[in-house]
Design a protein around this motif. Structure first.
Motif, mmCIF file in Angstrom:
data_model
loop_
_atom_site.group_PDB
_atom_site.id
_atom_site.type_symbol
_atom_site.label_atom_id
_atom_site.label_comp_id
_atom_site.label_asym_id
_atom_site.label_seq_id
_atom_site.Cartn_x
_atom_site.Cartn_y
_atom_site.Cartn_z
ATOM 1 N N GLU A 172 84.404 28.075 29.555
ATOM 2 C CA GLU A 172 84.893 28.288 28.180
ATOM 3 C C GLU A 172 86.359 28.674 28.176
ATOM 4 O O GLU A 172 87.137 28.160 27.354
ATOM 5 C CB GLU A 172 84.051 29.364 27.493
ATOM 6 N N TYR A 174 88.578 27.968 30.435
ATOM 7 C CA TYR A 174 89.333 26.798 30.868
ATOM 8 C C TYR A 174 89.473 25.786 29.726
ATOM 9 O O TYR A 174 90.536 25.252 29.479
ATOM 10 C CB TYR A 174 88.658 26.139 32.069
ATOM 11 N N GLN A 175 88.376 25.546 29.030
ATOM 12 C CA GLN A 175 88.393 24.562 27.939
ATOM 13 C C GLN A 175 89.194 25.051 26.745
ATOM 14 O O GLN A 175 89.715 24.255 25.977
ATOM 15 C CB GLN A 175 86.961 24.210 27.521
#
Length: 177
Positions: A172, A174-175
């Protein structure tokens, strides 16, 4: 290529002055012996004893270190249902990939043996191997190896949910970048 870039960035980050902390001598990585000449007969015997005492030889003999790939669907273990085994159909998805890995491994086994023997020769002096083997073959060394195995198994099992949560949170983060 991405993997190489990540490794390079991690290495740079690890050794950058921004991350530098005063390290105790125990926290520093010991340099390898960097021995490039072939081992003497005595050192080769110590290498073999080290590999046996540490459990490494068993892993090389059986190829068990490859079993993690049997549980990685991304490598393509999906079966063609037309050729699915009729007997033992419930267990084959678990044992089939392991068996296939072990059969394929046999032709590469000598390469693994040579690679480990060569690196152990490069990494440790004969005197270091003598001390390590003496420890590993002692009751205390055997307890250390067994205790380490149990500790990894115990924490691996008891931390599964935490790791899953951690990985989900990392994905999460990273995204969301």
């Amino acid at each position: 290529m991405k993997r190489l870039i990540c490794i390079a960035l991690l290495a740079i980050g690890h050794y950058s002055s921004a991350n530098a902390e005063t390290q105790s001598p125990q926290a520093m990585i010991a340099p390898s012996a960097q021995e490039t000449s072939p081992p003497s007969a005595e050192k080769l015997a110590l290498i073999h004893r080290f590999m046996k005492a540490s459990g490494l030889q068993h892993q090389i003999d059986t190829g068990s270190f490859l079993e993690r790939y049997a549980f990685t669907p991304e490598v393509g273990w999906a079966q063609n249902t037309e050729n699915a085994p009729r007997n033992g159909a419930l267990i084959d998805p678990w044992t089939g990939p392991i068996d296939a890995l072990k059969v394929a491994y046999e032709k590469y086994r000598p390469q693994y043996q040579e690679a480990y023997e060569s690196h152990i020769n490069w990494e440790f002096t004969e005197a270091e191997l003598r001390g390590i083997v003496s420890f590993l073959e002692s009751p205390l060394g055997a307890h250390y190896l067994d205790g380490t195995w149990r500790m990894k198994a115990y924490t691996g099992t008891n931390m599964e949910e935490t790791e899953e949560l951690l990985v989900r949170q990392a994905v999460e983060l990273y995204q969301a970048r």
